[in-house]
Design a protein around this motif. Sequence first.
Motif, PDB file in Angstrom:
ATOM      1  N   LEU A   7     -41.134  59.686 -59.174  1.00 14.20           N
ATOM      2  CA  LEU A   7     -40.661  61.063 -59.182  1.00 14.20           C
ATOM      3  C   LEU A   7     -41.769  61.962 -58.666  1.00 14.20           C
ATOM      4  N   SER A   8     -41.381  62.962 -57.908  1.00 10.17           N
ATOM      5  CA  SER A   8     -42.362  63.964 -57.506  1.00 10.17           C
ATOM      6  C   SER A   8     -42.715  64.807 -58.729  1.00 10.17           C
ATOM      7  N   GLN A   9     -43.735  65.615 -58.612  1.00  6.36           N
ATOM      8  CA  GLN A   9     -44.117  66.499 -59.715  1.00  6.36           C
ATOM      9  C   GLN A   9     -42.959  67.429 -60.073  1.00  6.36           C
ATOM     10  N   GLN A  10     -42.297  67.957 -59.064  1.00  7.53           N
ATOM     11  CA  GLN A  10     -41.172  68.871 -59.314  1.00  7.53           C
ATOM     12  C   GLN A  10     -40.008  68.134 -59.984  1.00  7.53           C
ATOM     13  N   THR A  14     -38.461  68.860 -63.653  1.00  8.06           N
ATOM     14  CA  THR A  14     -37.027  69.130 -63.802  1.00  8.06           C
ATOM     15  C   THR A  14     -36.418  68.213 -64.846  1.00  8.06           C
ATOM     16  N   LEU A  15     -36.711  66.929 -64.746  1.00  7.17           N
ATOM     17  CA  LEU A  15     -36.183  65.964 -65.710  1.00  7.17           C
ATOM     18  C   LEU A  15     -36.696  66.260 -67.114  1.00  7.17           C
ATOM     19  N   LYS A  28     -33.690  58.649 -71.503  1.00  3.84           N
ATOM     20  CA  LYS A  28     -32.279  58.807 -71.850  1.00  3.84           C
ATOM     21  C   LYS A  28     -31.657  59.967 -71.085  1.00  3.84           C
ATOM     22  N   ALA A  29     -32.433  61.021 -70.873  1.00  7.26           N
ATOM     23  CA  ALA A  29     -31.933  62.160 -70.102  1.00  7.26           C
ATOM     24  C   ALA A  29     -31.622  61.731 -68.664  1.00  7.26           C
ATOM     25  N   MET A  30     -32.468  60.879 -68.096  1.00  2.00           N
ATOM     26  CA  MET A  30     -32.225  60.397 -66.735  1.00  2.00           C
ATOM     27  C   MET A  30     -30.917  59.605 -66.690  1.00  2.00           C
TER      28      MET A  30
END
Length: 71
Positions: A7-10, A14-15, A28-30
């Motif tokens: 994942l990028s920093q952004q 966001t996640l 779990k959110a992903m």
Amino acid sequence: MAYTPELSQQQSCTLRRIAWALNMPMTKAMNTVFNYVSKAVDNNKICKSCRDNTRCVDCVFNPENQAKEVT
């Protein structure tokens, strides 16, 4: 898991914020985000673009699988 993209920093930020809002760990959110997206996108477009027809039986974009979830 065969492939783990970074994942990028952004994207990570966001996640993390989505996870906070859902009051769950990022992993779990992903999963929740992917489950939502699988219902929000045009599955016919996904199927037409797919390059791997070996997993259609358990693919979340397969219209037959989506019909099973409803019943």
